[in-house]
Design an enzyme around this catalytic site. Structure first.
Site, mmCIF file in Angstrom:
data_model
loop_
_atom_site.group_PDB
_atom_site.id
_atom_site.type_symbol
_atom_site.label_atom_id
_atom_site.label_comp_id
_atom_site.label_asym_id
_atom_site.label_seq_id
_atom_site.Cartn_x
_atom_site.Cartn_y
_atom_site.Cartn_z
ATOM 1 C CB CYS A 117 5.786 7.784 0.041
ATOM 2 S SG CYS A 117 4.369 7.051 -0.803
HETATM 3 N N1 LIG Z 1 5.729 0.528 -0.610
HETATM 4 C C1 LIG Z 1 5.783 1.788 -0.189
HETATM 5 O O1 LIG Z 1 6.420 2.677 -0.823
HETATM 6 C C2 LIG Z 1 5.119 2.191 1.057
HETATM 7 C C3 LIG Z 1 4.270 1.333 1.763
HETATM 8 N N2 LIG Z 1 3.714 1.766 2.935
HETATM 9 C C4 LIG Z 1 2.788 0.948 3.692
HETATM 10 O O2 LIG Z 1 3.463 -0.149 4.282
HETATM 11 C C5 LIG Z 1 2.555 -1.230 4.436
HETATM 12 C C6 LIG Z 1 3.129 -2.424 3.714
HETATM 13 O O3 LIG Z 1 3.186 -2.103 2.344
HETATM 14 P P1 LIG Z 1 4.148 -2.830 1.331
HETATM 15 O O4 LIG Z 1 5.361 -3.294 2.037
HETATM 16 O O5 LIG Z 1 4.280 -1.912 0.182
HETATM 17 O O6 LIG Z 1 3.190 -4.058 0.943
HETATM 18 P P2 LIG Z 1 3.591 -5.520 0.429
HETATM 19 O O7 LIG Z 1 2.347 -6.061 -0.156
HETATM 20 O O8 LIG Z 1 4.818 -5.458 -0.376
HETATM 21 O O9 LIG Z 1 3.922 -6.304 1.779
HETATM 22 C C7 LIG Z 1 2.956 -6.517 2.771
HETATM 23 C C8 LIG Z 1 3.364 -7.738 3.570
HETATM 24 O O10 LIG Z 1 2.373 -7.947 4.596
HETATM 25 C C9 LIG Z 1 1.921 -9.307 4.502
HETATM 26 N N3 LIG Z 1 0.518 -9.402 4.927
HETATM 27 C C10 LIG Z 1 -0.579 -9.001 4.268
HETATM 28 N N4 LIG Z 1 -1.689 -9.248 4.988
HETATM 29 C C11 LIG Z 1 -1.275 -9.846 6.138
HETATM 30 C C12 LIG Z 1 -1.934 -10.366 7.272
HETATM 31 N N5 LIG Z 1 -3.265 -10.302 7.389
HETATM 32 N N6 LIG Z 1 -1.188 -10.925 8.255
HETATM 33 C C13 LIG Z 1 0.154 -10.982 8.144
HETATM 34 N N7 LIG Z 1 0.857 -10.521 7.072
HETATM 35 C C14 LIG Z 1 0.141 -9.956 6.083
HETATM 36 C C15 LIG Z 1 2.075 -9.649 3.041
HETATM 37 O O11 LIG Z 1 2.073 -11.039 2.853
HETATM 38 P P3 LIG Z 1 1.583 -11.685 1.457
HETATM 39 O O12 LIG Z 1 2.788 -11.712 0.590
HETATM 40 O O13 LIG Z 1 1.075 -13.020 1.858
HETATM 41 O O14 LIG Z 1 0.496 -10.808 0.909
HETATM 42 C C16 LIG Z 1 3.418 -8.999 2.732
HETATM 43 O O15 LIG Z 1 4.488 -9.794 3.154
HETATM 44 C C17 LIG Z 1 1.222 -0.805 3.818
HETATM 45 O O16 LIG Z 1 0.334 -0.341 4.802
HETATM 46 C C18 LIG Z 1 1.654 0.311 2.887
HETATM 47 O O17 LIG Z 1 0.584 1.165 2.615
HETATM 48 C C19 LIG Z 1 4.055 2.969 3.439
HETATM 49 C C20 LIG Z 1 4.854 3.840 2.790
HETATM 50 C C21 LIG Z 1 5.392 3.527 1.495
HETATM 51 C C1 LIG Z 2 2.437 4.031 -6.068
HETATM 52 C C2 LIG Z 2 1.414 3.685 -5.025
HETATM 53 O O1 LIG Z 2 0.507 2.903 -5.257
HETATM 54 N N1 LIG Z 2 1.563 4.257 -3.865
HETATM 55 C C3 LIG Z 2 0.688 3.999 -2.761
HETATM 56 C C4 LIG Z 2 1.115 4.769 -1.564
HETATM 57 C C5 LIG Z 2 2.381 4.283 -0.970
HETATM 58 C C6 LIG Z 2 2.443 4.678 0.456
HETATM 59 O O2 LIG Z 2 2.987 5.656 0.878
HETATM 60 O O3 LIG Z 2 1.689 3.925 1.203
HETATM 61 P P1 LIG Z 2 1.164 4.257 2.592
HETATM 62 O O4 LIG Z 2 0.002 5.134 2.539
HETATM 63 O O5 LIG Z 2 0.766 3.033 3.219
HETATM 64 O O6 LIG Z 2 2.238 4.927 3.297
HETATM 65 C C7 LIG Z 2 -0.752 4.425 -3.056
HETATM 66 O O7 LIG Z 2 -0.959 5.380 -3.786
HETATM 67 O O8 LIG Z 2 -1.647 3.833 -2.434
#
Ligand SMILES: NC(=O)C1=CN([C@@H]2O[C@H](COP(=O)(O)OP(=O)(O)OC[C@H]3O[C@@H](n4cnc5c(N)ncnc54)[C@H](OP(=O)(O)O)[C@@H]3O)[C@@H](O)[C@H]2O)C=CC1
Ligand SMILES: CC(=O)N[C@@H](CCC(=O)OP(=O)(O)O)C(=O)O
EC number: 1.2.1.38
Length: 310
Positions: A117
């Site tokens: 992000c």
């Molecule tokens: N949130 C954001 O703004 C952003 C997130 N991301 C990236 O997206 C990815 C997901 O993040 P986010 O959605 O925020 O995280 P969350 O913790 O909200 O969701 C992750 C999901 O993956 C599941 N999970 C974790 N470990 C495993 C595993 N070993 N096998 C199968 N399922 C698993 C979790 O299950 P459980 O509930 O059991 O832990 C949960 O349902 C990350 O890499 C993050 O850095 C990227 C850009 C922005």
């Molecule tokens: C607020 C907050 O904790 N933000 C996350 C980044 C969110 C994100 O972009 O995660 P990815 O790198 O997986 O895309 C962090 O700083 O680690």
């Protein structure tokens, strides 16, 4: 036959947002895993191998494991939303507007790394100025940002929203990444075409979705003749002909007294601003986006659509 899409991690923050964006779509078949089985490796492996496109919404290690689960499969294509593959040379970086040719690269790629992000904002501001020769080699770039707390996934959402959580965070705004080793620095450097790693200072505010990324610049340390107007013109030219990244007119920016980090919450677009005074000595470049929109799930769906158009 409709293309099959599997979102591994569909019950997490990013996965759920992708599912919401896919609701009502009849052009694809969505494969799904029950929430209780979300960590069932055998079931995930079957679904991953059955998909035409797998969208990984998992922590880095689980993403790498998912990629290894389809190692022998020549058909399935992957969009990884984690940080695991964003600087890998054999993965296409999923920021379609960062170059004129990038959308085509994503369309034809087997493996697409969805950008972080914060890097979406930072690269969106920096890369056009590197390509236009305005930001010189070795310029000491700094990136300061604030994110909505959903950026920290399920864990941070619980910390911010649940007062009974043992790790509850009561601060309305806090800085983190204080070691200056945030996981987004390598992709900002590589895809921002920077020689030196930027100093990156992220923070979180007590709002669920939204983001401001700032890159302040000294004009007299840029290429000779760089002005507020020439920087703005370079951004306008770079983003001409597409509809996701908007560059605010200078007259609009000049009228603004403040910017609300939540303004684009729920949207999949990004808006760029060049602030300063005409004839002045400094500018502040600002990107406004939703950390879960263009900063994650919105970009993932955009990349999926590009890949489906191949
Ligand atoms: N949130 C954001 O703004 C952003 C997130 N991301 C990236 O997206 C990815 C997901 O993040 P986010 O959605 O925020 O995280 P969350 O913790 O909200 O969701 C992750 C999901 O993956 C599941 N999970 C974790 N470990 C495993 C595993 N070993 N096998 C199968 N399922 C698993 C979790 O299950 P459980 O509930 O059991 O832990 C949960 O349902 C990350 O890499 C993050 O850095 C990227 C850009 C922005
Ligand atoms: C607020 C907050 O904790 N933000 C996350 C980044 C969110 C994100 O972009 O995660 P990815 O790198 O997986 O895309 C962090 O700083 O680690």
């Amino acid at each position: 036959m409709k293309p099959k899409i599997f979102i591994d991690g569909e019950h997490g923050t990013t996965g759920l947002q992708i599912r919401t964006r896919m609701a009502g779509r009849t052009d694809v078949e969505l494969l799904s895993i029950p929430e209780a089985e979300r960590r069932n490796a055998a079931m995930r492996e079957d679904l991953l191998n059955d998909a035409d496109i797998a969208i990984l919404c998992l922590p880095d290690d689980a993403s790498r494991e998912a990629v290894s689960m389809v190692a022998g499969n020549n058909r399935v294509r992957i969009i990884d939303t984690s940080t695991a593959h964003r600087v890998a040379p054999d993965w296409a970086y999923g920021f379609a507007e960062m170059d004129k040719a990038q959308a085509e690269k994503i369309r034809d790629a087997r493996h697409v790394a969805n950008p972080g992000c914060y890097p979406t904002g930072a690269i969106g501001l920096i890369r056009p100025l590197r390509q236009a020769g305005i930001l010189p080699d070795g310029y000491p770039v700094t990136v300061n940002a604030v994110s909505g707390y959903t950026g920290g996934g399920k864990q941070m959402i619980a910390q911010m929203e649940d007062e009974k959580n043992p790790d509850h965070i009561s601060a309305p705004h806090f800085l983190y990444g204080l070691t200056l080793k945030h996981k987004h620095v390598p992709e900002m450097k590589m895809h921002g075409l920077l020689e030196r790693a930027p100093i990156f200072s992220p923070s979180v505010g007590k709002f669920p979705q939204g983001m401001i990324v700032q890159v302040p610049l000294y004009l007299d340390d840029l290429a000779a003749g760089a002005t507020l107007e020439s920087i703005h013109a370079a951004l306008v030219e770079h983003y001409a002909g597409q509809s996701i990244v908007e560059v605010a007119p200078l007259a609009e920016s000049a009228q603004l007294a403040r910017i609300d980090a939540t303004e684009l919450a729920g949207k999949d677009t990004m808006k760029l601003f060049v602030f300063g005074t005409s004839g002045g000595t400094h500018v502040n470049l600002v990107a406004l986006l939703d950390n879960l929109g263009k900063g994650a799930s919105g970009a993932a769906v955009q990349n999926m659509d590009l890949m489906l158009s191949a």
